[in-house]
Structures are given as structure tokens and as C-alpha cells.
Design an enzyme around this catalytic site. Structure first.
Site, PDB file in Angstrom:
ATOM      1  N   SER A  94       0.846  -1.005  -0.109  1.00  0.00           N
ATOM      2  CA  SER A  94      -0.008   0.009  -0.038  1.00  0.00           C
ATOM      3  C   SER A  94       0.877   1.246   0.030  1.00  0.00           C
ATOM      4  CB  SER A  94      -0.972  -0.019   1.262  1.00  0.00           C
ATOM      5  OG  SER A  94      -0.011  -0.181   2.395  1.00  0.00           O
ATOM      6  N   ASP A 130       1.887   0.380   8.578  1.00  0.00           N
ATOM      7  CA  ASP A 130       3.232  -0.388   8.456  1.00  0.00           C
ATOM      8  C   ASP A 130       3.543   0.008   6.965  1.00  0.00           C
ATOM      9  OD1 ASP A 130       2.132  -2.299   6.969  1.00  0.00           O
ATOM     10  OD2 ASP A 130       2.707  -3.806   8.148  1.00  0.00           O
ATOM     11  N   ASP A 170       5.750  -2.221   3.965  1.00  0.00           N
ATOM     12  CA  ASP A 170       6.515  -3.171   3.372  1.00  0.00           C
ATOM     13  C   ASP A 170       7.573  -2.913   2.613  1.00  0.00           C
ATOM     14  OD1 ASP A 170       4.451  -5.030   4.379  1.00  0.00           O
ATOM     15  OD2 ASP A 170       3.024  -4.476   2.856  1.00  0.00           O
ATOM     16  N   ASP A 198       8.000  -4.065   7.731  1.00  0.00           N
ATOM     17  CA  ASP A 198       8.424  -5.704   7.406  1.00  0.00           C
ATOM     18  C   ASP A 198       9.634  -5.531   6.292  1.00  0.00           C
ATOM     19  OD1 ASP A 198       6.686  -6.357   9.319  1.00  0.00           O
ATOM     20  OD2 ASP A 198       5.054  -6.917   7.739  1.00  0.00           O
ATOM     21  N   LYS A 232     -11.045   0.345  -0.909  1.00  0.00           N
ATOM     22  CA  LYS A 232     -10.463  -0.491   0.224  1.00  0.00           C
ATOM     23  C   LYS A 232     -11.060  -0.140   1.576  1.00  0.00           C
ATOM     24  CE  LYS A 232      -5.850  -0.952   0.608  1.00  0.00           C
ATOM     25  NZ  LYS A 232      -4.357  -0.822   0.932  1.00  0.00           N
ATOM     26  N   TYR A 261     -12.641  -7.691   3.572  1.00  0.00           N
ATOM     27  CA  TYR A 261     -11.180  -7.369   3.462  1.00  0.00           C
ATOM     28  C   TYR A 261     -10.210  -8.196   4.290  1.00  0.00           C
ATOM     29  CZ  TYR A 261      -6.888  -4.522   2.407  1.00  0.00           C
ATOM     30  OH  TYR A 261      -5.700  -3.896   2.086  1.00  0.00           O
TER      31      TYR A 261
END
Length: 705
Positions: A100, A111, A113, A165, A226, A235
Site C-alpha cells: 500500500s 506499516d 512493506d 516488514d 479498500k 477485506y
């Protein structure tokens, strides 16, 4: 992206062509479309979907620090491996983002990625050892943990308050330049499978952005979709709905079909296109290409298992994969229903009959169904609980699949939100989470009474969970699962009144600044915005009592009156030699076949399911013939509509108290490209340290005249 020429009237220039087909409409936006788009933005702001400038700059600063950190580390590793100084100075290294954040649709507090890309002389072991130690010494980095044996190995941490992450990929290159492009397929040559998996997120995200005609319109539309999907409770890739990348691909395909439309129009066209989509025809953003690297790709012509995927959405980057292999018959039915409902709401909005806030209203899951299964996961410590509910939630789709295959069940609908349990009916120090699954039973013609056996369905699910937990050495004292059948009228024993009777107000109502008109239909429930699993902190909910309840009768979704006359609990035990007493799972155990798919069946609200070639449904009572062969420990009959089975693993067997056992998983634990569920062929242990307990749950539904 392809460019196609066509004979345009009036000598116009040829139009660009996105995707695998020509556009449905090339109409430019009207002034009113821009006005509706502005109203859409205003309606989304209270939900925190837009990040402010300060937070955005903070993320950029953190990523810049992390990128420099990676370059320093790679230079240090290069020196330790005796590379010449001239090579060390240009060895490089880079942080890429995906998900995202890379798509530009992340929400406040989300968060990041990220992927660490290193040259060929840097090993994966270096990343999880020396880089991990380097991160440990950084004062701005907190909550550092490595998951090296995951399907996609990852290091998780908080960097100056931002959760990251971080994956790792080692490329077959001497150095990593700052302008490196990961989209080319040649970059995958000579890489191990873990590096290919780690690169996949970045490659898919970049390809999606490359294949849409207008990135800003795409991003705003995706934010809206979303938000809608989270509010409507659909979702969650883990539970068989769609995850972020799948929603992004559906929105991207809509943008390709309407390349000049603005966000308000695209949201409406999204619902129009996918409410009429003929699944299981796949959604493709571009024609799949073969790069001759011999990697497994989604291709139903070659792979028989791919033919059973119900809602294929194919990633555009090689190796192409289906991002929705978890979708089941029930979840596809629910999403198809929501697409149609979204279309009716956006029709009203664009006709000036409703506001955008109506699209984001959460439905009431707890008023939709007459029967529910309550799944409870508990552990004795908070740390064990977080670990345990992660595993249980990842396997709930196994239970949904089992229920779908019961010939008397039309639909099994899991609510992605979990709820904390009550302290009233458990050990004071236990940590408990509950999930609710709505059930629609099939109407049986010319039948006075139908006996429905859920024994096998529950056993298969619990056995799958305990096999996995045992295999990865997760199972600890106090980790338990409980399966309970309740009717709608008994939900107040588990949930507070404002949740069960919720109409226009949601748990997240503080994020709401306005309410739209009433919904035409009450459907799914999703109160929380950003996660499929809610946290378990807060005031515990009241728990069911053990007092007998009067039989209740309700009209099911088919309009047929049914009455629960009796529910039977049967306990059977098999006792191998006892060596020691490990922690105990509750009730029931078995395994589930990942390749089994649900057959076509009648669906609610007129929806038709068309799964061609799907195997027939499993008989409702697969173990009936075996019952007479087993020793019957106890049998309990009750005339209320509630089953609540709890096991105390520390109490010796007496009456109804028995000790179930964790089973040993000899199946594959790693995720496969097409099918993720455990292998049903995995044998149950023939000997273990405590007894096996089988729990039989049977419902007798009688037709009321």
C-alpha cells in the site's frame, strides 16, 4: 501496456489501449463528476485514509535512514569478504517499497512493506545475522524480531515509531545501482525461490502502477474501494476474502476499461463491472508472458488444481500467480452480493439520492443469520495468545470449507473481526478471542425433521490447527479452541447489546462525521477499519451461562420456519499409551483436503454459483458408520439451542471432562503457489502422550407447520 491504433472519426489521433481488451468508454469527465469526486474525498477523510504532510515526511526520512543503513552494512560485509576497495566503493544496495505504501494508498499509522536488495556476495544468512545485530544496536529501532523460517523470510521492527516488514533478496549482480529497475524478468535468473518470492511484491506493485492510465485517479479510487471493503467486512485474504493486492488489481482493471474517468465514476464502474463479472473467468491486467525461467505460473490448461479456483485475479508480473486462491464458494457469494449492493448505492449517489457516507456504512452481521458458530481461541498468557490466535485465524478458512461441503449448509460466512471473550466463564488469567460464523441451512423439501451432524466439520478444523501448532512447536499449556453453536437470539450472551443490535452506529463511530440513509439490506459486519483481527484489550464481554434455555424458533433466510428440538454432544475416546501429558486442544480433530472444493449450490438473495466441475458435497455425517465401533464415554442431550463445550486439560477424565491431544503434522507447512491448506493425507498419530477426544455436534431441525 499496449498501444493500439484504430480508425477514429474526424481524423483524431489513435487511442491508447490498456490491458487485454479495448476500453469500454473513453468519455472524458464532466464537471459534475469532479464535484462527486470531491464529495467522495470529503466522505473518506473522517476515516483517516489520508496521511498528513508531517507523517508523510517522517516516513520518507525513516526510509532514507534505512536505505543508508543498508548501504553501510553491505559495504562492511564486502570488506569482511575481502572485496577490493574499488569494488566496495560502488557495491551499492537499496531499499525498495511495495504494498500500500508503494501504491500510494497507505492510511495513517500503517506499516511499510520493504525489500532489501543486495549484490551476489551478500548471503541471506548475513542479512539475518550481521544485519539483524546491526539493527539491534540502533537506538531508534524497537520490537526487533526475525522470522527466518517463514514462507517469505522477514525481519520485523519499529523504526522511530513506524512499523516495517523488511524482506531480503540477493541478486546475481556485482553491485546494486540506485537506478535499478526490478520489473525486468531477467533479474530473476539464477535466484533461489526465497529471493524470487521476496521480489514478487515489488514487481507486482510496480507492474500495476505501470499498467494503469492515470495513477492519481487509480489511487483515489483504490482508497475508496479498500475503505468500503474493510467497512463491509470483506477485506481479508487470510479468511478467504480479498487482500490489498487483489483489490488493487480489480481497481486497476476498472481504470483500464475507463481510462479517462475520475474517481467518483471509477468507483461506480468498479461495482458495475464486477457485479456482472462471470466468475471464474480470470481478471488479467495484461497477457501472461513466458520468460522461459521454468517457474510455476497460474495456468489452468496445465495445472489441474488451478481449474478449481473460484475467483482468479492474476498478478501481472512473472511468475504470474492467482492472488485469490483462498476464496471459497461462500466468500465469493458474499463478495458478489456486496458488489451488487455497492452498485445500487452508487447508483443512488450519482442520482443525487444519497451521500457517499452511505457506501461506507457497516452492516449488521449479527442480525443477518439465524444460526452461528462461535469459535473461541484461548491461551494462558498474552504472548501465547497473540501467537495462538494468529495460527487459529489463518486456518479458519479450513472450517469454512468444511462447513460448505456439508450437504445441509448453503453458506458459511465468517466475520473478519474478532471479539474479546469474557472473564465470567473462564480462568481469570486466560486471554480469549472469539470469531463468529453465520450459517444458512439448506431448505429440505418434504422433510419433517433433518439431523445435521457437524462433528466431522469441527474435527477436521481443530485437527488441522493442532497439527500445525505441534509441527512448529507452538503448542503450549492453556492453548485451547472451543466450538459453540448458538442461535441469533442467544448472541447477547456473548456480545454487548450495542454490537448485536447495532443499526447505524458502529464501534468505530468516533471516526464517523456523518450518517447516510438506511441500508436496503443488512448483510455483513466490519466495524474496524484497518485489520481483520481486532485487538483483545478492553472491557470483556459477558459470556453465556449454563442455564437451560427454552427452545426457540425463527424463520431462516429462505422464509422456512425451523425449530431446534435437540442438540446432541457425544464424546468418544481412544487411549494410546500415556507417557506424559502435553498441553491439550479442545473438542475435536481431523484433517481437511485442500483440493476439495464446494459444489454448486443455491445462494442467498438470488445469487447463483457456477463452479464447473466441482466435486459433490460431502455427506453430512461421514463418521456415522464408525460411531458404533467407538467406545462411548458420555452422551449429553439438551433441549436448548446452545452448545458450549469446554475442556480443562489439567483435570483427569471424569464424566464429561476429558483430555484431547495435539496431533503431529507430517504435512507440508510452507505455503504453495496455488493451494495452501494442509495435506489431508497426513496421518494422525498412532501413539501419543494423552488420549484423543472426539466431539460430536448434531442439530435436529424440525419444520414447523
Amino acid at each position: 501496456m499496449k498501444e493500439m491504433s484504430s480508425n477514429m472519426p474526424g481524423g483524431q489521433q489513435p487511442q491508447k489501449h490498456y490491458g487485454i481488451t479495448s476500453a469500454i468508454s473513453l468519455a472524458p469527465p464532466r464537471e459534475i463528476d469532479h464535484q462527486y469526486t470531491k464529495k467522495l474525498c470529503d466522505a473518506m477523510k473522517p476515516f483517516g485514509v489520508f496521511e498528513d504532510e508531517e507523517e508523510l515526511n517522517h516516513r520518507l526520512a525513516v526510509l532514507g535512514k534505512l536505505n543508508n543503513f543498508v548501504k553501510e552494512w553491505i559495504a562492511e560485509i564486502s570488506e569482511l569478504k575481502n572485496l577490493p576497495p574499488s569494488a566496495i566503493s560502488c557495491v551499492g544496495g537499496k531499499i525498495f517499497t511495495f504494498g500500500s505504501y508503494r501504491l500510494g494508498v497507505h492510511t495513517k499509522g500503517a506499516d511499510i512493506d520493504a525489500l532489501c536488495v543486495a549484490p551476489r556476495h551478500v548471503e541471506r544468512s548475513d542479512f539475518f545475522q550481521s544485519f539483524f545485530e546491526k539493527l539491534k544496536q540502533h537506538e531508534e529501532i524497537k520490537d526487533l524480531r526475525a522470522v527466518e523460517d517463514a514462507f517469505v523470510p522477514v525481519i520485523k521492527f519499529k523504526f522511530d515509531g513506524i512499523e516495517i516488514d523488511l524482506l531480503f533478496a540477493r541478486l546475481a549482480l556485482q553491485s546494486i545501482p540506485d537506478n535499478l529497475d526490478l520489473r525486468g524478468d531477467s533479474i530473476l535468473r539464477n535466484l533461489d525461490i526465497r529471493c524470487i518470492r521476496s521480489l514478487n511484491g515489488c514487481r507486482v506493485t510496480d507492474e500495476i502502477l505501470y499498467l494503469v492510465p492515470n495513477k492519481e485517479n487509480f489511487r483515489l479510487t483504490l482508497r475508496a474501494i479498500k475503505l468500503w471493503a474493510k467497512r463491509r467486512g470483506i477485506y481479508s485474504n487470510m479468511l478467504g476474502f480479498l487482500g490489498g493486492v487483489s483489490w488493487a488489481m480489480l481497481v486497476a482493471r476498472t481504470c483500464q476499461l475507463y481510462p479517462n474517468a475520475v474517481a467518483a465514476t471509477l468507483v461506480h464502474k468498479f461495482f458495475l463491472v464486477f457485479s456482472k463479472w462471470e466468475w471464474p473467468n480470470p481478471v488479467l491486467l495484461k497477457q501472461p508472458e513466458d520468460s522461459n525461467l521454468n517457474l510455476p505460473v497460474w495456468d489452468p490448461r496445465v495445472n489441474p488444481s488451478d481449474r478449481y479456483h473460484l475467483m482468479p485475479i492474476i498478478t501481472p508480473a512473472y511468475p504470474q500467480q492467482n492472488s485469490t486462491y483462498n476464496v471459497s464458494t461462500s466468500t465469493r457469494t458474499i463478495m458478489s452480493e456486496e458488489f451488487k449492493y455497492g452498485l445500487s448505492i452508487t447508483d443512488e449517489i450519482l442520482q443525487g439520492k444519497a451521500e457517499w457516507s452511505k457506501l461506507f456504512e457497516p452492516p449488521n452481521f449479527f442480525q443477518k443469520y439465524k444460526h452461528y458458530i462461535v469459535l473461541t481461541a484461548s491461551a494462558s498468557t498474552e504472548e501465547n495468545h497473540l501467537e495462538w490466535i494468529g495460527l487459529v485465524e489463518s486456518k479458519i478458512r479450513v472450517l469454512v470449507g468444511n462447513l460448505e461441503r456439508n450437504e445441509y449448509i448453503t453458506l458459511a460466512h465468517v466475520n473478519p473481526q474478532s471479539f474479546p471473550g469474557s472473564k465470567e466463564n473462564r480462568n481469570e488469567n486466560d486471554f480469549v478471542s472469539m470469531w463468529f460464523i453465520g450459517i444458512i441451512f439448506k431448505k429440505v423439501e418434504n422433510a419433517e425433521s433433518v439431523n445435521i451432524d457437524l462433528t466431522y466439520d469441527i474435527q477436521s478444523f481443530t485437527d488441522t490447527v493442532y497439527r500445525q501448532a505441534n509441527n512448529i512447536n507452538m503448542l503450549k499449556d492453556g492453548m485451547r479452541i472451543e466450538a459453540t453453536h448458538v442461535r441469533k437470539k442467544q448472541l447477547h450472551q456473548y456480545l454487548p447489546p450495542e454490537v448485536v443490535q447495532r443499526k447505524k452506529r458502529s464501534i468505530a463511530e468516533l471516526n464517523r462525521s456523518s450518517n447516510g440513509g438506511s441500508s436496503k439490506r443488512i448483510s455483513l459486519d466490519s466495524s474496524h477499519l484497518d485489520s481483520s483481527r481486532d485487538t483483545d484489550s478492553g472491557t470483556p464481554f459477558s459470556s453465556p451461562t449454563n442455564k437451560p434455555l427454552k427452545p426457540t424458533s425463527d424463520t431462516d433466510d429462505r422464509g422456512k420456519l425451523v425449530q431446534s428440538k435437540s442438540l446432541t454432544l457425544l464424546f468418544y475416546s481412544a487411549e494410546p499409551p500415556v507417557k506424559a501429558r502435553p498441553p491439550s486442544p479442545p473438542a475435536s480433530s481431523s484433517s481437511v483436503n485442500p483440493n476439495a472444493t464446494s459444489s454448486p449450490k443455491e445462494e442467498p438473495n438470488g445469487l447463483e454459483d457456477s463452479v464447473n466441475g466441482a466435486p459433490a458435497k460431502r455427506p453430512h455425517s461421514p463418521t456415522q458408520e464408525d460411531v458404533a465401533k467407538r467406545h462411548k464415554d458420555a452422551e449429553v442431550r439438551t433441549n436448548n439451542g446452545l452448545i458450549h463445550v469446554t475442556f480443562d486439560p489439567q483435570t483427569p477424565v471424569s464424566g464429561l471432562k476429558a483430555k484431547p491431544i495435539p496431533t503431529i503434522d507430517t504435512s507440508r507447512t510452507q505455503r504453495l503457489p496455488s493451494m495452501e491448506l494442509p495435506d489431508a493425507s497426513s496421518p494422525l498419530p498412532t501413539s501419543n502422550s494423552c488420549r484423543v477426544v472426539k466431539n460430536s455436534i448434531k442439530l435436529a431441525l424440525n419444520r414447523h407447520r
